[in-house]
Design a protein around this motif. Structure first.
Motif, PDB file in Angstrom:
ATOM      1  N   LYS A 263       0.843  -1.193   0.000  1.00 17.90           N
ATOM      2  CA  LYS A 263       0.000   0.000   0.000  1.00 17.90           C
ATOM      3  C   LYS A 263       0.884   1.251   0.000  1.00 17.90           C
ATOM      4  CE  LYS A 263      -4.095   0.055   2.035  1.00 17.90           C
ATOM      5  NZ  LYS A 263      -5.205  -0.030   3.020  1.00 17.90           N
ATOM      6  N   VAL A 264       0.315   2.318  -0.540  1.00 12.69           N
ATOM      7  CA  VAL A 264       1.012   3.601  -0.611  1.00 12.69           C
ATOM      8  C   VAL A 264       0.131   4.658   0.042  1.00 12.69           C
ATOM      9  CG1 VAL A 264       2.071   5.321  -2.118  1.00 12.69           C
ATOM     10  CG2 VAL A 264       2.076   2.892  -2.796  1.00 12.69           C
ATOM     11  N   TYR A 265       0.733   5.429   0.938  1.00 10.05           N
ATOM     12  CA  TYR A 265       0.016   6.474   1.671  1.00 10.05           C
ATOM     13  C   TYR A 265       0.635   7.821   1.305  1.00 10.05           C
ATOM     14  CZ  TYR A 265      -1.338   2.357   4.317  1.00 10.05           C
ATOM     15  OH  TYR A 265      -1.799   1.098   4.675  1.00 10.05           O
ATOM     16  N   GLY A 266      -0.144   8.649   0.656  1.00 14.99           N
ATOM     17  CA  GLY A 266       0.329   9.968   0.285  1.00 14.99           C
ATOM     18  C   GLY A 266       0.512  10.112  -1.211  1.00 14.99           C
ATOM     19  N   HIS A 267       0.496  11.354  -1.664  1.00 12.42           N
ATOM     20  CA  HIS A 267       0.550  11.661  -3.092  1.00 12.42           C
ATOM     21  C   HIS A 267       1.943  12.031  -3.572  1.00 12.42           C
ATOM     22  CE1 HIS A 267      -0.015  15.464  -0.951  1.00 12.42           C
ATOM     23  NE2 HIS A 267       0.580  16.055  -1.974  1.00 12.42           N
ATOM     24  N   ALA A 268       2.838  12.403  -2.656  1.00 14.60           N
ATOM     25  CA  ALA A 268       4.170  12.866  -3.033  1.00 14.60           C
ATOM     26  C   ALA A 268       5.033  12.947  -1.784  1.00 14.60           C
ATOM     27  CB  ALA A 268       4.077  14.240  -3.707  1.00 14.60           C
ATOM     28  N   GLY A 269       6.309  13.269  -1.993  1.00 14.09           N
ATOM     29  CA  GLY A 269       7.196  13.479  -0.857  1.00 14.09           C
ATOM     30  C   GLY A 269       8.287  12.434  -0.761  1.00 14.09           C
ATOM     31  N   ARG A 270       9.059  12.539   0.300  1.00 16.89           N
ATOM     32  CA  ARG A 270      10.165  11.619   0.547  1.00 16.89           C
ATOM     33  C   ARG A 270       9.613  10.210   0.763  1.00 16.89           C
ATOM     34  NH1 ARG A 270      15.124  12.408   3.318  1.00 16.89           N
ATOM     35  NH2 ARG A 270      16.435  10.583   2.879  1.00 16.89           N
TER      36      ARG A 270
ATOM     37  N   GLY B  58       2.642  16.759   1.555  1.00 20.34           N
ATOM     38  CA  GLY B  58       3.458  16.341   0.422  1.00 20.34           C
ATOM     39  C   GLY B  58       4.927  16.159   0.754  1.00 20.34           C
ATOM     40  N   LYS B  59       5.246  15.968   2.041  1.00 22.97           N
ATOM     41  CA  LYS B  59       6.632  15.775   2.464  1.00 22.97           C
ATOM     42  C   LYS B  59       7.023  14.309   2.605  1.00 22.97           C
ATOM     43  CE  LYS B  59       7.458  20.084   5.005  1.00 22.97           C
ATOM     44  NZ  LYS B  59       7.939  20.638   6.297  1.00 22.97           N
ATOM     45  N   LEU B  60       6.017  13.424   2.701  1.00 28.97           N
ATOM     46  CA  LEU B  60       6.286  12.012   2.993  1.00 28.97           C
ATOM     47  C   LEU B  60       5.321  11.136   2.225  1.00 28.97           C
ATOM     48  CD1 LEU B  60       7.905  10.004   4.873  1.00 28.97           C
ATOM     49  CD2 LEU B  60       5.946  10.142   6.426  1.00 28.97           C
ATOM     50  N   GLN B  61       5.861  10.044   1.682  1.00 31.98           N
ATOM     51  CA  GLN B  61       5.033   9.023   1.037  1.00 31.98           C
ATOM     52  C   GLN B  61       5.465   7.669   1.603  1.00 31.98           C
ATOM     53  OE1 GLN B  61       5.341   8.607  -3.318  1.00 31.98           O
ATOM     54  NE2 GLN B  61       3.101   8.626  -3.401  1.00 31.98           N
ATOM     55  N   ILE B  62       4.528   6.984   2.249  1.00 30.79           N
ATOM     56  CA  ILE B  62       4.822   5.722   2.919  1.00 30.79           C
ATOM     57  C   ILE B  62       4.449   4.555   2.013  1.00 30.79           C
ATOM     58  CG2 ILE B  62       4.313   4.267   4.922  1.00 30.79           C
ATOM     59  CD1 ILE B  62       3.642   6.772   6.496  1.00 30.79           C
ATOM     60  N   PHE B  63       5.373   3.609   1.885  1.00 30.54           N
ATOM     61  CA  PHE B  63       5.154   2.373   1.129  1.00 30.54           C
ATOM     62  C   PHE B  63       5.274   1.209   2.112  1.00 30.54           C
ATOM     63  CE2 PHE B  63       6.433   5.487  -1.899  1.00 30.54           C
ATOM     64  CZ  PHE B  63       5.903   5.126  -3.122  1.00 30.54           C
TER      65      PHE B  63
ATOM     66  N   PRO C 223      12.270  -0.224  -7.780  1.00 34.97           N
ATOM     67  CA  PRO C 223      12.000   0.518  -9.021  1.00 34.97           C
ATOM     68  C   PRO C 223      10.528   0.895  -9.179  1.00 34.97           C
ATOM     69  CG  PRO C 223      13.448  -1.340  -9.458  1.00 34.97           C
ATOM     70  CD  PRO C 223      12.973  -1.487  -8.043  1.00 34.97           C
ATOM     71  N   ARG C 224       9.632   0.037  -8.717  1.00 35.47           N
ATOM     72  CA  ARG C 224       8.201   0.340  -8.782  1.00 35.47           C
ATOM     73  C   ARG C 224       7.871   1.504  -7.850  1.00 35.47           C
ATOM     74  NH1 ARG C 224       4.133   1.528 -10.807  1.00 35.47           N
ATOM     75  NH2 ARG C 224       2.146   0.418 -10.650  1.00 35.47           N
ATOM     76  N   LEU C 225       8.460   1.503  -6.679  1.00 36.98           N
ATOM     77  CA  LEU C 225       8.287   2.610  -5.743  1.00 36.98           C
ATOM     78  C   LEU C 225       8.667   3.934  -6.401  1.00 36.98           C
ATOM     79  CD1 LEU C 225       9.611   2.845  -2.081  1.00 36.98           C
ATOM     80  CD2 LEU C 225      10.343   4.495  -3.780  1.00 36.98           C
ATOM     81  N   LEU C 226       9.804   3.953  -7.084  1.00 34.70           N
ATOM     82  CA  LEU C 226      10.261   5.192  -7.702  1.00 34.70           C
ATOM     83  C   LEU C 226       9.321   5.638  -8.823  1.00 34.70           C
ATOM     84  CD1 LEU C 226      14.096   4.536  -7.703  1.00 34.70           C
ATOM     85  CD2 LEU C 226      12.872   6.257  -6.367  1.00 34.70           C
ATOM     86  N   GLU C 227       8.768   4.692  -9.565  1.00 39.87           N
ATOM     87  CA  GLU C 227       7.781   5.042 -10.592  1.00 39.87           C
ATOM     88  C   GLU C 227       6.580   5.749  -9.965  1.00 39.87           C
ATOM     89  OE1 GLU C 227       6.509   1.596 -12.675  1.00 39.87           O
ATOM     90  OE2 GLU C 227       8.386   1.324 -13.768  1.00 39.87           O
TER      91      GLU C 227
ATOM     92  N   ASN D  60       6.405   7.161  -6.978  1.00 43.51           N
ATOM     93  CA  ASN D  60       6.797   8.385  -6.291  1.00 43.51           C
ATOM     94  C   ASN D  60       7.003   9.552  -7.252  1.00 43.51           C
ATOM     95  OD1 ASN D  60       9.511   9.935  -4.969  1.00 43.51           O
ATOM     96  ND2 ASN D  60       7.741   9.650  -3.629  1.00 43.51           N
ATOM     97  N   ARG D  61       7.432   9.262  -8.463  1.00 46.91           N
ATOM     98  CA  ARG D  61       7.692  10.327  -9.448  1.00 46.91           C
ATOM     99  C   ARG D  61       6.416  10.885 -10.064  1.00 46.91           C
ATOM    100  NH1 ARG D  61      11.766   6.432 -11.884  1.00 46.91           N
ATOM    101  NH2 ARG D  61      13.757   6.906 -10.852  1.00 46.91           N
ATOM    102  N   GLU D  62       5.288  10.225  -9.846  1.00 49.53           N
ATOM    103  CA  GLU D  62       4.050  10.638 -10.514  1.00 49.53           C
ATOM    104  C   GLU D  62       3.685  12.085 -10.213  1.00 49.53           C
ATOM    105  OE1 GLU D  62       1.149   7.838  -9.212  1.00 49.53           O
ATOM    106  OE2 GLU D  62       1.882   6.206 -10.472  1.00 49.53           O
ATOM    107  N   GLN D  63       3.900  12.521  -8.973  1.00 47.79           N
ATOM    108  CA  GLN D  63       3.450  13.854  -8.591  1.00 47.79           C
ATOM    109  C   GLN D  63       4.519  14.651  -7.851  1.00 47.79           C
ATOM    110  OE1 GLN D  63      -0.648  14.110  -7.057  1.00 47.79           O
ATOM    111  NE2 GLN D  63      -0.780  11.897  -7.290  1.00 47.79           N
ATOM    112  N   GLY D  64       5.770  14.282  -8.045  1.00 51.52           N
ATOM    113  CA  GLY D  64       6.813  14.995  -7.323  1.00 51.52           C
ATOM    114  C   GLY D  64       8.170  14.817  -7.957  1.00 51.52           C
ATOM    115  N   PRO D  65       9.227  15.346  -7.322  1.00 49.07           N
ATOM    116  CA  PRO D  65      10.581  15.246  -7.856  1.00 49.07           C
ATOM    117  C   PRO D  65      11.126  13.830  -7.759  1.00 49.07           C
ATOM    118  CG  PRO D  65      10.614  16.208  -5.664  1.00 49.07           C
ATOM    119  CD  PRO D  65       9.178  16.067  -6.046  1.00 49.07           C
ATOM    120  N   ASP D  66      12.233  13.601  -8.430  1.00 48.90           N
ATOM    121  CA  ASP D  66      12.883  12.296  -8.417  1.00 48.90           C
ATOM    122  C   ASP D  66      13.650  12.134  -7.105  1.00 48.90           C
ATOM    123  OD1 ASP D  66      14.360  10.000  -8.827  1.00 48.90           O
ATOM    124  OD2 ASP D  66      14.962  10.518 -10.867  1.00 48.90           O
TER     125      ASP D  66
END
Length: 253
Positions: free
Chosen positions: A20-27, A58-63, A99-103, A105-111
């Motif tokens: 699961k992923v919690y949040g739209h963007a962030g670290r 938008g500071k944190l995204q939990i996986f 790699p999936r996490l990075l995909e 995470n990049r959807e709505q924020g920086p790399d």
């Protein structure tokens, strides 16, 4: 808070794995569950809600990933198949999930490549530190709460090449100080290991201090935060530690 559920096939494990992923963007931070736990435990224990100020800002995204501990560490069968399963899961996390996490995470924020945090409590904390020490080229720090950093509790005196690779107190003891990873360790955002001194923490505290001594002998200096004798191996304390360290790393929401 945006929450998304995924179920995707792993070629390393030859099964579908859930997260699961919690949040739209962030670290991004990968959370490993406690012993034989599930990907939804962090949410069920209110840990995602506690992080909501940083998530919503938008500071944190939990996986939150699933474990296979019941087939590896927490299995009472022959040692070699157990540790082979652990290593397949390790490869799943590094080569497929990350790699999936990075995909995502990049959807709505920086790399955030190279700035992925790892976290968890109890065995989850142990996994976080093991992954970080083995792959600082992928991960940039930990929030490890009451972690276990040696294979002895689950494998006794048994040791082979794969148990060794998953037992930080052992492999870091022989880590060469001229290894290229030394520079990456020095660049870690926050390499945190926290443990209490209260009920059910004795073995975890000993393991934390053992790894601290090994690392510092190599010139690697994690943040080792030992809490009081009233601090037990349980969720109410991990809740407090989680919020405390999020603020340390991310600042005020």
């Amino acid at each position: 808070m945006q929450i998304r559920y995924y179920k995707e096939y792993s070629r390393y494990l030859d099964r579908f794995m859930e997260f699961k992923v919690y949040g739209h963007a962030g670290r991004p931070i990968v959370i490993f569950p406690c012993q034989s736990g599930r990907f939804y435990d962090w949410e069920d224990r209110n840990m995602c809600n506690l992080a909501a100020p940083w998530i919503d800002a938008g500071k944190l995204q939990i996986f939150t990933v699933d474990s296979i501990d019941s087939e590896s560490w927490d299995n009472h069968g022959p040692e070699r198949p157990r540790i082979e399963m652990q290593e397949r899961w390790y490869n799943y996390i590094c080569e497929e999930f990350t790699p999936r996490l990075l995909e995502i995470n990049r959807e709505q924020g920086p790399d955030h490549s190279g700035r992925i945090l790892l976290g968890g409590a109890s065995m989850g904390g142990g996994h976080a530190v093991n992954f970080y020490l083995r792959r600082p080229d992928l991960y940039n720090g930990t929030i490890a709460l009451s972690g276990l950093y040696s294979s002895r509790m689950f494998f006794g005196n048994y040791m082979d090449d794969l148990v060794y690779r998953n037992s930080p107190c052992d492999y870091m003891r022989n880590f060469p100080t001229d290894h290229p990873y030394m520079e990456l360790y020095a660049q870690a955002d926050k390499f945190i290991m926290c443990c209490g001194q209260g009920a059910w923490e004795a073995e975890l505290l000993a393991s934390t201090r053992e790894l601290q001594q090994v690392l510092e002998s190599k010139g690697i200096h994690p943040i080792v935060d030992i809490w009081g004798s009233d601090v037990s191996h349980d969720w109410p304390w991990w809740e407090k530690q989680w919020v405390y360290f999020l603020q340390m790393i991310l600042g005020n929401a």
